[in-house]
Design a protein around this motif. Structure first.
Motif, PDB file in Angstrom:
ATOM      1  N   THR A   1     -11.751  24.249   8.100  1.00  0.00           N
ATOM      2  CA  THR A   1     -10.756  23.679   7.103  1.00  0.00           C
ATOM      3  C   THR A   1      -9.365  24.117   7.406  1.00  0.00           C
ATOM      4  OG1 THR A   1     -12.589  23.252   5.587  1.00  0.00           O
ATOM      5  CG2 THR A   1     -10.194  23.853   4.874  1.00  0.00           C
TER       6      THR A   1
ATOM      7  N   SER B   1      -5.678  30.982   8.555  1.00  0.00           N
ATOM      8  CA  SER B   1      -7.011  31.738   8.420  1.00  0.00           C
ATOM      9  C   SER B   1      -7.065  32.227   6.950  1.00  0.00           C
ATOM     10  CB  SER B   1      -7.194  32.688   9.355  1.00  0.00           C
ATOM     11  OG  SER B   1      -8.359  33.353   9.073  1.00  0.00           O
ATOM     12  N   GLN B   2      -7.900  31.725   6.065  1.00  0.00           N
ATOM     13  CA  GLN B   2      -8.023  32.048   4.763  1.00  0.00           C
ATOM     14  C   GLN B   2      -8.404  33.622   4.902  1.00  0.00           C
ATOM     15  OE1 GLN B   2      -9.631  33.596   1.545  1.00  0.00           O
ATOM     16  NE2 GLN B   2     -10.979  33.244   3.104  1.00  0.00           N
ATOM     17  N   SER B   3      -9.322  33.770   5.520  1.00  0.00           N
ATOM     18  CA  SER B   3      -9.797  35.243   5.609  1.00  0.00           C
ATOM     19  C   SER B   3      -9.094  36.189   6.517  1.00  0.00           C
ATOM     20  CB  SER B   3     -11.057  35.434   6.151  1.00  0.00           C
ATOM     21  OG  SER B   3     -11.170  34.897   7.788  1.00  0.00           O
TER      22      SER B   3
ATOM     23  N   THR C   1     -11.067  35.491  11.358  1.00  0.00           N
ATOM     24  CA  THR C   1     -11.749  34.763  12.240  1.00  0.00           C
ATOM     25  C   THR C   1     -11.529  34.903  13.688  1.00  0.00           C
ATOM     26  OG1 THR C   1     -11.761  32.824  10.492  1.00  0.00           O
ATOM     27  CG2 THR C   1     -12.199  32.240  13.009  1.00  0.00           C
TER      28      THR C   1
ATOM     29  N   VAL D   1     -18.227  29.418  -0.248  1.00  0.00           N
ATOM     30  CA  VAL D   1     -18.121  29.459   1.529  1.00  0.00           C
ATOM     31  C   VAL D   1     -17.371  28.323   1.786  1.00  0.00           C
ATOM     32  CG1 VAL D   1     -19.546  29.270   3.680  1.00  0.00           C
ATOM     33  CG2 VAL D   1     -20.288  30.598   1.874  1.00  0.00           C
TER      34      VAL D   1
ATOM     35  N   SER E   1     -14.347  26.162   1.877  1.00  0.00           N
ATOM     36  CA  SER E   1     -12.790  26.418   1.374  1.00  0.00           C
ATOM     37  C   SER E   1     -12.600  25.298   0.550  1.00  0.00           C
ATOM     38  CB  SER E   1     -12.259  26.611   2.605  1.00  0.00           C
ATOM     39  OG  SER E   1     -10.823  27.000   2.031  1.00  0.00           O
TER      40      SER E   1
ATOM     41  N   LYS F   1     -16.324  18.897   4.218  1.00  0.00           N
ATOM     42  CA  LYS F   1     -16.797  19.210   3.024  1.00  0.00           C
ATOM     43  C   LYS F   1     -18.059  18.708   2.570  1.00  0.00           C
ATOM     44  CE  LYS F   1     -14.655  21.889   2.518  1.00  0.00           C
ATOM     45  NZ  LYS F   1     -13.778  22.835   2.836  1.00  0.00           N
TER      46      LYS F   1
ATOM     47  N   GLU G   1     -20.828  20.259   4.663  1.00  0.00           N
ATOM     48  CA  GLU G   1     -21.181  21.831   4.416  1.00  0.00           C
ATOM     49  C   GLU G   1     -22.061  21.782   3.158  1.00  0.00           C
ATOM     50  OE1 GLU G   1     -18.005  24.773   5.474  1.00  0.00           O
ATOM     51  OE2 GLU G   1     -17.164  23.050   4.389  1.00  0.00           O
TER      52      GLU G   1
HETATM   53  O1  M6R Z   1     -11.059  32.267   7.075  1.00  0.00           O
HETATM   54  P1  M6R Z   1     -10.648  31.092   8.046  1.00  0.00           P
HETATM   55  O2  M6R Z   1      -9.850  30.222   7.353  1.00  0.00           O
HETATM   56  O3  M6R Z   1     -10.269  31.421   9.185  1.00  0.00           O
HETATM   57  O4  M6R Z   1     -12.187  30.274   8.356  1.00  0.00           O
HETATM   58  C1  M6R Z   1     -12.046  29.098   9.331  1.00  0.00           C
HETATM   59  C2  M6R Z   1     -13.268  28.377   9.100  1.00  0.00           C
HETATM   60  O5  M6R Z   1     -14.497  29.085   9.405  1.00  0.00           O
HETATM   61  C3  M6R Z   1     -13.473  27.723   7.448  1.00  0.00           C
HETATM   62  O6  M6R Z   1     -12.447  27.080   7.192  1.00  0.00           O
HETATM   63  C4  M6R Z   1     -14.734  27.090   7.381  1.00  0.00           C
HETATM   64  O7  M6R Z   1     -14.619  25.777   8.078  1.00  0.00           O
HETATM   65  C5  M6R Z   1     -15.267  26.793   6.147  1.00  0.00           C
HETATM   66  N1  M6R Z   1     -16.591  26.843   5.684  1.00  0.00           N
HETATM   67  C6  M6R Z   1     -14.503  25.506   5.769  1.00  0.00           C
HETATM   68  O8  M6R Z   1     -15.089  25.068   4.279  1.00  0.00           O
END
Ligand code: M6R
Length: 365
Positions: A59, A104-106, A109, A155, A157, A242, A245
């Motif tokens: 995402t 990156s959300q987290s 990655t 999970v 995003s 989306k 998933e």
């Molecule tokens: O933490 P990140 O944004 O780096 O993660 C990237 C992907 O693993 C994450 O966006 C994944 O595709 C989600 N499950 C989407 O909903």
């Protein structure tokens, strides 16, 4: 901890107006230049970069696709977007004239982090867009844009993605201001309009009956198609992921103009096609694509501006979103597609917050 909501995913979808507000406050102020306190790139530095790469996964990569359009349109700098696990192994051209934006959300990655490190070694400067303060990617990048979406537990995003969009638009506006590539009045108009988006998202979230109805209609299906042109294609790509998933339904996203180059062969009686029309220049072209699939028996759900009532004439279900400027419309148009994926998952009785086989943070390559 779910605050009265049945799942984290829906809670987080409903938190989006607040998340957007938090991300924009103190950065986007009408009449003032965009303020990005943790990005230290001067006009001279920016002029020196010959290319920008946006690299991410899933995402976050989809947010990057929109970032490319925003930066190229507003700041006129060429941008390439790639998924981290491909970028790393294709021997990309990286040197001190390269600006890399990782999303990156987290912030953890593995492939994205590896791209950051390898690019820095080759002399690139790195801006990280991330939601987690103090994450590896945030710590190692030269510049940071924190999305301030708050913790995302689901999970899939949702709110993090929406705030990533604010991040890429803010960076595009900032670069445009530095380089003077656009009229100040136009940039001001975009900023003002962005500040109205939290309320507009709240309006979309107020009544979800039509979306729930469509989710009920399609929840038994095997294949669904997403179509779009321009920024509506980038929305389609994210919407399709989306749905995959959350509902385990196979889906594909196609650019409207590519239909006749192959995928139209798959359109038959009863197939569901989901589309959005937010790019006014492309309405007519998209309309003919919709008519093409309808004439082959497809059921169409379209998302469009509330003043574009014409779409009702050739779609089974129309979801209206408040009018806005086309360039920032993805922030609104993606919301109904998140809700659709959520409700399809509910109808199928699946584990919405923790879909099978997926992890929130992918720390292995
Ligand atoms: O933490 P990140 O944004 O780096 O993660 C990237 C992907 O693993 C994450 O966006 C994944 O595709 C989600 N499950 C989407 O909903």
């Amino acid at each position: 901890e779910k605050g009265g909501y049945a799942h984290f995913t829906i809670k987080e979808i409903y938190e989006q107006p607040k998340a957007l507000k938090d991300t924009m406050t103190s950065r986007i102020i009408p009449g003032e230049k965009i303020r990005l306190d943790d990005i230290h790139i001067s006009k001279d530095m920016l002029t020196n970069y010959s290319r920008i790469y946006i690299v991410a996964c899933g995402t976050a990569y989809h947010a990057g696709l929109i970032g490319k359009v925003a930066i190229e349109n507003l700041a006129r700098i060429p941008v390439e977007v790639d998924v981290a696990s491909e970028f790393r192994y294709r021997n990309p051209i990286i040197d001190h004239k390269t600006l890399l934006i990782t999303i990156s959300q987290s912030g953890e990655t593995a492939d994205t982090l590896a791209v950051l490190r390898e690019s820095q070694t080759k002399g690139a400067r790195v801006i990280a867009i991330t939601n987690v303060v103090g994450s590896s990617i945030a710590r190692e990048a030269d510049d940071v844009f924190y999305t301030w979406a708050g913790p995302e537990i689901g999970v899939a995003s949702t709110k993090a993605y929406l705030t990533m969009l604010v991040a890429v638009y803010s960076i595009a506006l900032h670069f445009a201001e530095l380089l003077g590539t656009e009229e100040t009045s136009y940039l001001e108009e975009i900023k003002k309009e962005m500040l109205t988006l939290p309320e507009k998202v709240a309006k979309i979230l107020k009544d979800t009956t039509k979306i729930e109805h469509f989710a009920d209609k399609i929840h038994g299906e095997k294949d669904v198609f997403y179509l779009g042109r321009g920024l509506d294609y980038q929305i389609a790509v994210e919407a399709s992921l989306k749905l995959k998933e959350l509902s385990y339904i196979h889906s594909e996203a196609y650019p409207g103009g590519e239909l006749k180059h192959g995928s139209i062969a798959l359109i038959e009686e009863g197939i569901s096609v989901i589309t959005s029309l937010t790019q006014r220049e492309l309405f007519e072209k998209m309309q003919s694509n919709i008519k093409e699939v309808v004439s082959r028996g497809a059921k169409v759900m379209a998302i469009t501006y509330e003043d574009n009532k014409d779409v009702e004439k050739y779609s089974d279900e129309v979801i209206y979103i408040p009018n806005t400027m086309d360039i920032i419309a993805p922030i609104l148009a993606v919301v109904p597609t998140q809700l659709l994926a959520y409700y399809v998952s509910l109808y199928k009785g699946l584990d919405v917050d923790k879909p099978r086989n997926l992890a929130k943070s992918v720390t292995v390559e």
